[in-house]
Motif scaffolding. Structure first.
Motif, mmCIF file in Angstrom:
data_model
loop_
_atom_site.group_PDB
_atom_site.id
_atom_site.type_symbol
_atom_site.label_atom_id
_atom_site.label_comp_id
_atom_site.label_asym_id
_atom_site.label_seq_id
_atom_site.Cartn_x
_atom_site.Cartn_y
_atom_site.Cartn_z
ATOM 1 N N ARG A 110 -14.661 0.896 5.021
ATOM 2 C CA ARG A 110 -13.514 1.112 5.894
ATOM 3 C C ARG A 110 -12.226 0.823 5.136
ATOM 4 O O ARG A 110 -12.238 0.122 4.120
ATOM 5 C CB ARG A 110 -13.603 0.210 7.127
ATOM 6 C CG ARG A 110 -14.861 0.422 7.972
ATOM 7 C CD ARG A 110 -14.939 -0.634 9.053
ATOM 8 N NE ARG A 110 -16.064 -0.436 9.964
ATOM 9 C CZ ARG A 110 -16.321 -1.218 11.009
ATOM 10 N NH1 ARG A 110 -15.515 -2.262 11.275
ATOM 11 N NH2 ARG A 110 -17.355 -0.972 11.776
ATOM 12 N N ASP A 111 -11.105 1.314 5.658
ATOM 13 C CA ASP A 111 -9.828 1.184 4.940
ATOM 14 C C ASP A 111 -8.820 0.240 5.595
ATOM 15 O O ASP A 111 -7.966 -0.329 4.904
ATOM 16 C CB ASP A 111 -9.161 2.563 4.808
ATOM 17 C CG ASP A 111 -9.948 3.491 3.904
ATOM 18 O OD1 ASP A 111 -10.634 2.990 2.993
ATOM 19 O OD2 ASP A 111 -9.891 4.714 4.113
ATOM 20 N N ARG A 112 -8.867 0.082 6.900
ATOM 21 C CA ARG A 112 -7.816 -0.667 7.591
ATOM 22 C C ARG A 112 -7.988 -2.171 7.387
ATOM 23 O O ARG A 112 -9.113 -2.692 7.324
ATOM 24 C CB ARG A 112 -7.796 -0.360 9.091
ATOM 25 C CG ARG A 112 -7.556 1.103 9.442
ATOM 26 C CD ARG A 112 -7.052 1.248 10.869
ATOM 27 N NE ARG A 112 -5.674 0.771 10.987
ATOM 28 C CZ ARG A 112 -4.599 1.502 10.696
ATOM 29 N NH1 ARG A 112 -4.733 2.750 10.273
ATOM 30 N NH2 ARG A 112 -3.391 1.001 10.844
ATOM 31 N N VAL A 113 -6.824 -2.857 7.326
ATOM 32 C CA VAL A 113 -6.792 -4.309 7.176
ATOM 33 C C VAL A 113 -5.901 -4.881 8.271
ATOM 34 O O VAL A 113 -4.811 -4.360 8.531
ATOM 35 C CB VAL A 113 -6.243 -4.715 5.790
ATOM 36 C CG1 VAL A 113 -6.024 -6.223 5.708
ATOM 37 C CG2 VAL A 113 -7.180 -4.242 4.696
ATOM 38 N N VAL A 114 -6.355 -5.932 8.900
ATOM 39 C CA VAL A 114 -5.539 -6.691 9.849
ATOM 40 C C VAL A 114 -5.243 -8.038 9.206
ATOM 41 O O VAL A 114 -6.160 -8.693 8.688
ATOM 42 C CB VAL A 114 -6.262 -6.880 11.196
ATOM 43 C CG1 VAL A 114 -5.416 -7.743 12.131
ATOM 44 C CG2 VAL A 114 -6.566 -5.532 11.840
ATOM 45 N N ARG A 115 -3.980 -8.437 9.207
ATOM 46 C CA ARG A 115 -3.614 -9.678 8.528
ATOM 47 C C ARG A 115 -2.695 -10.522 9.402
ATOM 48 O O ARG A 115 -2.012 -10.015 10.296
ATOM 49 C CB ARG A 115 -2.926 -9.390 7.190
ATOM 50 C CG ARG A 115 -1.672 -8.517 7.302
ATOM 51 C CD ARG A 115 -0.894 -8.488 5.998
ATOM 52 N NE ARG A 115 -0.331 -9.789 5.694
ATOM 53 C CZ ARG A 115 0.868 -10.201 6.097
ATOM 54 N NH1 ARG A 115 1.644 -9.393 6.826
ATOM 55 N NH2 ARG A 115 1.319 -11.385 5.790
ATOM 56 N N TRP A 116 -2.688 -11.838 9.094
ATOM 57 C CA TRP A 116 -1.738 -12.737 9.756
ATOM 58 C C TRP A 116 -1.436 -13.883 8.794
ATOM 59 O O TRP A 116 -2.288 -14.382 8.081
ATOM 60 C CB TRP A 116 -2.299 -13.312 11.058
ATOM 61 C CG TRP A 116 -1.291 -14.211 11.707
ATOM 62 C CD1 TRP A 116 -0.272 -13.851 12.529
ATOM 63 C CD2 TRP A 116 -1.175 -15.632 11.530
ATOM 64 N NE1 TRP A 116 0.482 -14.952 12.871
ATOM 65 C CE2 TRP A 116 -0.045 -16.056 12.275
ATOM 66 C CE3 TRP A 116 -1.895 -16.574 10.807
ATOM 67 C CZ2 TRP A 116 0.358 -17.384 12.314
ATOM 68 C CZ3 TRP A 116 -1.485 -17.908 10.842
ATOM 69 C CH2 TRP A 116 -0.369 -18.296 11.601
ATOM 70 N N GLY A 117 -0.148 -14.322 8.809
ATOM 71 C CA GLY A 117 0.288 -15.429 7.971
ATOM 72 C C GLY A 117 0.849 -14.918 6.657
ATOM 73 O O GLY A 117 1.101 -13.726 6.479
ATOM 74 N N TYR A 118 1.049 -15.833 5.735
ATOM 75 C CA TYR A 118 1.515 -15.456 4.394
ATOM 76 C C TYR A 118 0.293 -15.280 3.510
ATOM 77 O O TYR A 118 -0.472 -16.227 3.293
ATOM 78 C CB TYR A 118 2.445 -16.517 3.805
ATOM 79 C CG TYR A 118 2.926 -16.133 2.430
ATOM 80 C CD1 TYR A 118 3.935 -15.188 2.278
ATOM 81 C CD2 TYR A 118 2.344 -16.669 1.287
ATOM 82 C CE1 TYR A 118 4.365 -14.797 1.011
ATOM 83 C CE2 TYR A 118 2.765 -16.290 0.022
ATOM 84 C CZ TYR A 118 3.775 -15.349 -0.100
ATOM 85 O OH TYR A 118 4.187 -14.956 -1.344
ATOM 86 N N ASN A 119 0.101 -14.071 2.992
ATOM 87 C CA ASN A 119 -1.108 -13.760 2.221
ATOM 88 C C ASN A 119 -0.830 -13.342 0.782
ATOM 89 O O ASN A 119 -1.742 -12.902 0.088
ATOM 90 C CB ASN A 119 -1.902 -12.646 2.909
ATOM 91 C CG ASN A 119 -2.192 -12.937 4.363
ATOM 92 O OD1 ASN A 119 -1.830 -12.162 5.237
ATOM 93 N ND2 ASN A 119 -2.832 -14.063 4.638
ATOM 94 N N GLY A 120 0.425 -13.460 0.316
ATOM 95 C CA GLY A 120 0.731 -13.127 -1.060
ATOM 96 C C GLY A 120 1.821 -12.075 -1.175
ATOM 97 O O GLY A 120 2.526 -11.791 -0.201
ATOM 98 N N TRP A 121 1.933 -11.472 -2.369
ATOM 99 C CA TRP A 121 3.060 -10.572 -2.632
ATOM 100 C C TRP A 121 2.645 -9.135 -2.915
ATOM 101 O O TRP A 121 3.493 -8.293 -3.187
ATOM 102 C CB TRP A 121 3.885 -11.113 -3.801
ATOM 103 C CG TRP A 121 3.180 -11.136 -5.121
ATOM 104 C CD1 TRP A 121 2.425 -12.153 -5.625
ATOM 105 C CD2 TRP A 121 3.179 -10.119 -6.113
ATOM 106 N NE1 TRP A 121 1.949 -11.832 -6.871
ATOM 107 C CE2 TRP A 121 2.393 -10.567 -7.204
ATOM 108 C CE3 TRP A 121 3.759 -8.850 -6.211
ATOM 109 C CZ2 TRP A 121 2.168 -9.822 -8.344
ATOM 110 C CZ3 TRP A 121 3.537 -8.098 -7.358
ATOM 111 C CH2 TRP A 121 2.753 -8.581 -8.412
ATOM 112 N N HIS A 122 1.365 -8.820 -2.851
ATOM 113 C CA HIS A 122 0.931 -7.455 -3.139
ATOM 114 C C HIS A 122 1.365 -6.491 -2.037
ATOM 115 O O HIS A 122 1.767 -6.912 -0.943
ATOM 116 C CB HIS A 122 -0.587 -7.420 -3.330
ATOM 117 C CG HIS A 122 -1.035 -8.136 -4.571
ATOM 118 N ND1 HIS A 122 -2.345 -8.489 -4.801
ATOM 119 C CD2 HIS A 122 -0.347 -8.577 -5.665
ATOM 120 C CE1 HIS A 122 -2.445 -9.100 -5.967
ATOM 121 N NE2 HIS A 122 -1.241 -9.177 -6.497
ATOM 122 N N ASP A 123 1.270 -5.184 -2.324
ATOM 123 C CA ASP A 123 1.826 -4.166 -1.419
ATOM 124 C C ASP A 123 1.342 -4.319 0.018
ATOM 125 O O ASP A 123 2.095 -4.116 0.965
ATOM 126 C CB ASP A 123 1.476 -2.759 -1.913
ATOM 127 C CG ASP A 123 2.359 -2.312 -3.069
ATOM 128 O OD1 ASP A 123 3.146 -3.134 -3.574
ATOM 129 O OD2 ASP A 123 2.249 -1.136 -3.475
#
Length: 414
Positions: free
Chosen positions: A137-150
């Motif tokens: 799968r391709d989709r990502v769900v994120r929360w918080g500070y996870n770094g500096w990548h695109d």
């Protein structure tokens, strides 16, 4: 407190160093009180550092929480020096790599396999790529500070919109907001990448609910424990809250300031590494691995985390007494090893104005609190240090009262 040399070096750096040049316009979480905080440090030891002008500071910044045992811990530094003298950049694996991964598998809940990298962004980026490859799968769900990548950078400038189209976020402590994303993309989400908490603690059942939703929809759960592991508990927020993710990213306090990170978790997911490209020339360098191994073994051998919790609780309790007595709308928040103050003056501009008053007073007392980032307690912090920190905070609250930032004064304005 004079800062002449620090600012002289800063002016020079702004002309030649791109990171120094952007400092005045960097994101708010990296801003200090301009003109009051030092820019260049000379040395550090234990719970203190000295700037280039010779001023001494009690350090609750601790290099964004990477230092847990205290600056220049002799056991850690000696382990690094020994590894350096044996030749640390061979390009082949060295025994310390296997020893360190073995140690992680004993400590981190759910860790069946691990891989070592260099930075937190390396680890979260690797977790996303492996999750996509494993799930298809391709989709990502994120929360918080996870770094500096695109896929996770806080600023959009320089990032193609296409990189953002496959990434969503949700509201912390709101399971409905996460479920809505899964219902919108029931077969499309590869993983949920999240910090278990930032300042606000998870409500009862929230992390468990995230765990259940990812299983229900066939996505992986990735806990970004770059800040919380080895500090909240040796096994991080997973151990503290009793919720186990599929993958976990580790760094910061991992190696007492040295540059190393790790990704641990399910073996079937990590074995997907055979089918994806994740590489760096410096991943195999053994100096920081030696630091991490020494740090972990020292944390396991004593009551260092209990000491950090105890002093953090004392600091928070003292701050609560000061806020109550001063009548300013400031709340003591965060976990004891990672405390913070939440200003509630009515608007973000007012919050920042009040912070400048408070933190100008505390830094003048030689206590280095970050105005917009977690504070951190180290194993080198002492009871006397907490006394000094509370005395400095008292000066800060007195300055807020004198400047009219009390709840009563704010109410009269409106």
């Amino acid at each position: 407190m004079r800062l002449d040399r620090s600012f002289e070096l800063d002016r020079k750096a702004e002309q030649i160093d791109a990171l120094a040049a952007k400092r005045k316009n960097v994101i708010a979480s990296d801003q200090m009180v301009e003109g009051r905080y030092p820019v260049f440090a000379e040395r550090a030891a234990g719970a203190h550092f000295w700037d280039v002008d010779g001023n001494k500071y009690l350090d609750f910044f601790l290099s964004y929480g990477t230092v847990i045992l205290g600056h220049a811990d002799p056991d850690v530094d000696d382990a690094v020096v020994r590894e350096i003298r044996r030749g640390f950049a061979v390009g082949l694996m060295k025994p310390v790599q296997t020893e360190l991964v073995e140690e992680l598998l004993e400590i981190i809940p759910g860790a069946e396999m691990g891989m070592l990298l260099k930075t937190g962004s390396d680890a979260t980026g690797a977790a996303v790529r492996l999750s996509r490859a494993f799930t298809g799968r391709d989709r990502v769900v994120r929360w918080g500070y996870n770094g500096w990548h695109d896929w996770c950078a806080q600023w959009d400038n320089g990032i193609p919109e296409a990189s953002r189209e496959l990434v969503d976020t949700f509201t912390y402590n709101d399971l409905d907001s996460l479920r809505a994303l899964f219902e919108r993309h029931p077969d499309g989400i590869a993983c949920v990448v999240m910090m278990p908490f930032m300042v606000e603690a998870p409500e009862p059942g929230f992390l468990e609910g995230v765990r259940e939703l990812t299983r229900e929809y066939g996505a992986l759960l990735v806990f970004d424990e770059i800040r919380s592991a080895f500090r909240l508990a040796l096994g991080g927020a997973q151990e503290h809250y009793g919720v186990t993710a599929d993958l976990v990213t580790l760094s910061k306090a991992f190696a007492n300031g040295y540059a190393v990170s790790a990704l641990t978790g399910r073996a079937d997911v990590l074995r997907t590494l055979e089918k994806v490209h994740i590489s760096s020339t410096y991943y195999s360098n053994a100096d920081a691995m030696a630091a991490a191994l020494a740090t972990i073994r020292k944390l396991r051998s004593g009551d260092h985390l209990a000491h950090i919790w105890r002093l953090g609780e004392r600091l928070q309790n003292g701050l609560r007494e000061l806020t109550a007595k001063s009548g300013v709308p400031v709340a003591v928040v965060g976990h004891p090893p990672m405390p913070f103050l939440d200003f509630a003056m009515g608007s973000e501009d007012d919050n920042q104005s009040a912070k400048r008053v408070f933190y100008a007073a505390t830094i003048a007392e030689g206590v280095f609190f970050h105005p917009n980032h977690h504070w951190f307690v180290s194993a080198a912090t002492t009871e006397a240090d907490i006394d000094q920190a509370l005395d400095a905070a008292r000066s800060g609250f007195e300055a807020l009262v004198a400047a009219g930032w009390t709840t009563e004064a704010l109410g009269a304005r409106s």
